[in-house]
Design an enzyme around this catalytic site. Structure first.
Site, PDB file in Angstrom:
ATOM      1  N   SER A   1       0.820  -1.214   0.000  1.00 38.41           N
ATOM      2  CA  SER A   1       0.000   0.000   0.000  1.00 38.41           C
ATOM      3  C   SER A   1       0.853   1.263   0.000  1.00 38.41           C
ATOM      4  O   SER A   1       0.473   2.269  -0.598  1.00 38.41           O
ATOM      5  CB  SER A   1      -0.936   0.001   1.211  1.00 38.41           C
ATOM      6  OG  SER A   1      -0.200   0.004   2.418  1.00 38.41           O
TER       7      SER A   1
ATOM      8  N   ASP B   1       1.217  -0.221   8.118  1.00 39.85           N
ATOM      9  CA  ASP B   1       2.607  -0.660   8.109  1.00 39.85           C
ATOM     10  C   ASP B   1       3.246  -0.363   6.754  1.00 39.85           C
ATOM     11  O   ASP B   1       2.557  -0.034   5.782  1.00 39.85           O
ATOM     12  CB  ASP B   1       2.716  -2.151   8.443  1.00 39.85           C
ATOM     13  CG  ASP B   1       1.954  -3.019   7.458  1.00 39.85           C
ATOM     14  OD1 ASP B   1       1.420  -2.485   6.460  1.00 39.85           O
ATOM     15  OD2 ASP B   1       1.885  -4.240   7.667  1.00 39.85           O
TER      16      ASP B   1
ATOM     17  N   ASP C   1       5.559  -2.072   3.931  1.00 39.44           N
ATOM     18  CA  ASP C   1       6.183  -3.286   3.397  1.00 39.44           C
ATOM     19  C   ASP C   1       7.495  -2.897   2.740  1.00 39.44           C
ATOM     20  O   ASP C   1       7.520  -2.078   1.809  1.00 39.44           O
ATOM     21  CB  ASP C   1       5.259  -3.951   2.383  1.00 39.44           C
ATOM     22  CG  ASP C   1       3.970  -4.436   3.016  1.00 39.44           C
ATOM     23  OD1 ASP C   1       4.040  -5.137   4.037  1.00 39.44           O
ATOM     24  OD2 ASP C   1       2.889  -4.096   2.500  1.00 39.44           O
TER      25      ASP C   1
ATOM     26  N   ASP D   1       7.332  -4.218   7.939  1.00 42.82           N
ATOM     27  CA  ASP D   1       7.481  -5.620   7.533  1.00 42.82           C
ATOM     28  C   ASP D   1       8.693  -5.683   6.617  1.00 42.82           C
ATOM     29  O   ASP D   1       8.647  -5.194   5.483  1.00 42.82           O
ATOM     30  CB  ASP D   1       6.237  -6.122   6.788  1.00 42.82           C
ATOM     31  CG  ASP D   1       5.076  -6.374   7.724  1.00 42.82           C
ATOM     32  OD1 ASP D   1       5.247  -6.190   8.949  1.00 42.82           O
ATOM     33  OD2 ASP D   1       3.993  -6.746   7.246  1.00 42.82           O
TER      34      ASP D   1
ATOM     35  N   LYS E   1     -10.683  -0.817  -0.548  1.00 42.67           N
ATOM     36  CA  LYS E   1     -10.044  -1.443   0.609  1.00 42.67           C
ATOM     37  C   LYS E   1     -10.805  -1.105   1.887  1.00 42.67           C
ATOM     38  O   LYS E   1     -11.016  -1.979   2.748  1.00 42.67           O
ATOM     39  CB  LYS E   1      -8.586  -0.983   0.726  1.00 42.67           C
ATOM     40  CG  LYS E   1      -7.657  -1.576  -0.327  1.00 42.67           C
ATOM     41  CD  LYS E   1      -6.240  -1.060  -0.184  1.00 42.67           C
ATOM     42  CE  LYS E   1      -5.628  -1.491   1.124  1.00 42.67           C
ATOM     43  NZ  LYS E   1      -4.201  -1.089   1.227  1.00 42.67           N
TER      44      LYS E   1
ATOM     45  N   TYR F   1     -11.647  -8.430   3.930  1.00 40.14           N
ATOM     46  CA  TYR F   1     -10.273  -7.988   3.691  1.00 40.14           C
ATOM     47  C   TYR F   1      -9.349  -8.784   4.603  1.00 40.14           C
ATOM     48  O   TYR F   1      -9.142  -8.445   5.760  1.00 40.14           O
ATOM     49  CB  TYR F   1     -10.123  -6.495   3.978  1.00 40.14           C
ATOM     50  CG  TYR F   1      -8.767  -5.922   3.572  1.00 40.14           C
ATOM     51  CD1 TYR F   1      -8.605  -5.310   2.342  1.00 40.14           C
ATOM     52  CD2 TYR F   1      -7.662  -5.998   4.415  1.00 40.14           C
ATOM     53  CE1 TYR F   1      -7.383  -4.776   1.961  1.00 40.14           C
ATOM     54  CE2 TYR F   1      -6.439  -5.477   4.048  1.00 40.14           C
ATOM     55  CZ  TYR F   1      -6.301  -4.866   2.818  1.00 40.14           C
ATOM     56  OH  TYR F   1      -5.079  -4.355   2.440  1.00 40.14           O
TER      57      TYR F   1
END
Length: 712
Positions: A102, A113, A115, A168, A229, A238
């Site tokens: 995202s 978070d 990624d 992450d 989303k 989701y």
């Protein structure tokens, strides 16, 4: 450089003249005045819903990424020096940080978070250097909290918070001795001489970059994706891990609609999204571009060649080589739920276009606990928050398997809806949470007398839970059955139960019958001690002595039901099937027509083996094990890493425990250690006795038997 740290922000608006995809657009029509007005209203709604982060948080994210980038560079230099490489190579040693998900797509919200992927040289490996050395470096930093390595994941990842920002972090070791600062991850050569885990790690960045290249208008794509989303989270669909759709799945679906309507604005794209996918003929795949085959020899999604790909129910194919199905987790039950929600979205969008509703109606939350009459509850408890985070992650990752096993063992007739939200009672000051799974018959399959026995199904699920290699003392799990009346109030919005909307046709009759019974559950979970709980005549719960339990066999078919159990017998003598600690076996779950119940069985196990060990109360025989309220008890052995899982079921009558279920933490004098979670009956004993007397004499034609051979 696409996908690199410097490209984390949203890219400029793409040209609407660029068309791409496997088929030509369905329409080149642009927006009308009404469409532009609805788009403005939609964007205003998204802003008011707090889906955009502020400038301060955005700047903090960039600072955090820069700092992490510096940390991994220094780590790689340290590894080069430690492994004895020449000083020149140590000086050139480098790692590059990329973003995906995202954040890369520009649709992240407050608190989301980030990624990230760290690309390093060939001599720095994932197993030791990343998950051991880098982990140790991060663990010593005061800026880092909630550090959680997950090396056994399908995509190995290290999760942590850096200055409060969730990260992450993945790692990919490439077949290069030096990673240049301007490294292009989109080139095919990055896949040379790498393993499958590295390919999966690289795939997130490569897919995100491809999506942004293939959509005709990046800004319209972003607004539409942000909207969908949010809608998916409100409607409970989701979650990739539980068998629904995750971030990349929604991005690919929205990108495909953008290709089909390249000149549409977000309000049009949202409406067209539901129109397209309510009519989509699954398992026809959704693809943004043709599947690319390469000389590197990696397997790509192809049901003509790969038998496993033929079983995929909702294929959504990634656009970067090697092309994969990003939605392989979707099952028959979750696909049914997704399609129901798509139809709901389509109806709401039609009403919005006719000015019969506004955008708020589309985002009305799905009332999960009012849509089903029966549920499986997975209660999770741990010693502290850190242990709970690890234990919960493992259990949640296996819930999808329970859904698949129930589908398999009942030939798809018994449908299981795993809800992706977790719940914790705010009144309990201990590390715990719970997941719920709605149960119903397949529509049109309500056959009188038809029976299912899924005891072996749950048993198999418990065995898989017990495979957890990082088990610690205090980690326990209970799986129980409840009806809607037994759902605790804290799971409902604003703390109270809303009026029930009409149920699915196949649930209405069942729900009407169950709701007519005042059937509330009193359950408790004891995670650490060999302890039982009894009740005095005034409804107060006292601690019983720890006793050795005699063997109790489930009553045979045809055993007359035993009635008149007191509150104390329900709490003390009716252990529910429970998965405790590491490994459990023999978890017998009986789902029965109009009433789902779990039969009593008790096993102990160890990390290295499994030992069957039925248990029962000293003063309880096989003939008096009936009870209406389902209680959960974990008998954890201080000398082993496991306890027991047991389920207890009502026989042909329903006895009630007045009051709602309240989970409470039990402390032993000066000890702060968690002893368990238990439910207490809150109403007075007189009211309970009066209700119990009525129901004890009432035999329900379609109620559940302890024989374990009937089903919803």
């Amino acid at each position: 450089m696409a996908g690199s740290l410097s490209a984390g922000r949203a890219a400029p608006r793409s040209s609407t003249r660029r068309y791409s995809g496997t088929d030509p657009p369905l329409s080149l029509a642009g927006p009308t005045v009404a469409d532009l007005q609805r788009t403005a209203e939609l964007e205003k709604f998204l802003v008011e819903a707090d889906l955009y982060e502020g400038k301060e948080e955005s700047l903090k994210r960039e600072e955090v990424l820069c700092e992490i980038g510096w940390i991994v560079k220094e780590w790689v230099k340290k590894m080069a020096s430690k492994k004895g490489y020449a000083e020149q190579l140590v000086e050139q040693a480098n790692a590059v940080l990329f973003t995906f998900g995202s954040y890369r797509l520009g649709v992240h919200g407050p608190g989301a978070d980030i990624d990230t992927l760290c690309v390093g040289p060939s001599y720095v490996n994932r197993e030791e250097d990343f998950f051991v050395t880098l982990h140790g470096i991060l663990a010593e930093m005061k800026e880092v909290t909630e550090l959680q390595p997950i090396p056994e994941a399908h995509v190995p990842v290290m999760k942590f918070k850096y200055r409060g920002i969730s990260i992450d972090l993945l790692y990919a070791s490439l077949s290069l001795s030096v990673i240049p600062p301007d490294f292009d991850i989109s080139q095919g050569s990055v896949l040379c001489d790498v393993d499958e885990a590295t390919i999966r790690s690289l795939n997130g960045c490569r897919v995100a970059d491809q999506i942004l290249r293939l959509v005709p208008n990046a800004e319209s794509f972003r607004t539409t994706l942000r909207c969908l989303k949010h809608w998916a989270k409100r409607r409970g669909v989701y979650s990739n891990i539980t068998g629904f759709l995750g971030g990349v799945n929604w991005a690919l679906l929205v990108a495909r609609v953008c290709q089909l309507y390249p000149n549409a604005v977000p309000s049009m794209l949202v409406s067209r999204f539901f129109r397209v996918f309510t009519q989509w003929q699954w398992p026809n795949p959704v693809m943004l571009c043709a599947i690319e085959n390469d000389d590197l020899g990696f397997s790509v999604w192809d049901p003509r060649k790969n038998p496993r790909d033929r079983s995929h129910l909702m294929p959504i194919i990634t656009p970067a080589y090697p092309c994969m199905n990003s939605s392989y987790n979707v099952s028959t039950s979750t696909l049914r739920v997704i399609m129901e929600q798509f139809r709901f979205g389509n109806r709401m969008c039609q009403e919005i276009e006719l000015n019969k509703a506004n955008w708020t109606a589309l985002f009305e939350p799905f009332h999960f606990f009012e849509a089903y009459g029966k549920f499986l509850v997975v209660d999770i408890v741990a010693e502290d928050d850190d242990d709970l985070r690890l234990w919960k992650g493992w259990v949640e990752s296996r819930l999808r398997q329970l859904t698949l096993k129930i589908e398999r063992d009942t030939k798809g007739i018994l449908q299981c809806h795993p809800y992706p939200c977790e719940y914790a009672d705010p009144a309990i000051q201990c590390a715990h949470c719970a997941f719920y799974m709605g149960l119903s018959r397949k529509e049109g399959m309500k056959i009188c007398g038809q029976k299912f026995d899924i005891r072996g199904t749950v048993d198999e699920f418990m065995h898989e839970i017990g495979m957890y290699t990082l088990w610690k003392t205090g980690m326990d799990l209970a799986v129980t059955h409840v009806c809607r009346k037994q759902i605790p109030s804290h799971v409902f919005e604003q703390g109270y139960k809303k009026p029930c909307p009409p149920l699915h046709a196949n649930q209405q009759e069942q729900s009407d019958k169950n709701d007519g019974e005042d059937c509330t559950m009193s359950a408790y979970l004891e995670g650490q001690l060999k302890r039982k709980y009894d009740s005095d005549g005034d409804g107060h719960v006292e601690s019983c002595k720890s006793v050795k339990r005699a063997s109790v066999s489930p009553p045979c078919e045809g055993t007359p039901p035993q009635h008149g159990n007191s509150v104390s017998k329900i709490l003390c003598d009716s252990p529910v099937k429970l998965v405790s600690s590491v490994l459990c076996s023999g978890t017998q779950t009986s789902l029965l027509h109009d009433d789902v119940n779990l039969e009593q069985t008790h096993l102990t196990s160890s990390p290295h083996g499994l030992t069957s060990s039925p248990h029962g109360s000293e003063d309880t025989s096989a003939s008096d094990t009936s009870c209406a309220a389902v209680g959960a008890v974990v008998l954890a052995d201080e000398s082993s890493k496991l306890g027991s899982l047991m389920f207890n079921v009502e026989i042909d009558t329903i006895q009630t425990m007045a009051g709602h279920t309240a989970l409470k933490c039990v402390a032993e004098k000066d000890e702060t250690k968690l002893e368990g979670i238990r439910s207490l009956a809150s109403s007075d004993c007189a009211e309970f006795s009066e209700r119990a007397e009525v129901f004890t004499e009432t035999v329900l034609a379609e109620n559940v038997h302890l024989s374990g051979d009937e089903v919803i």
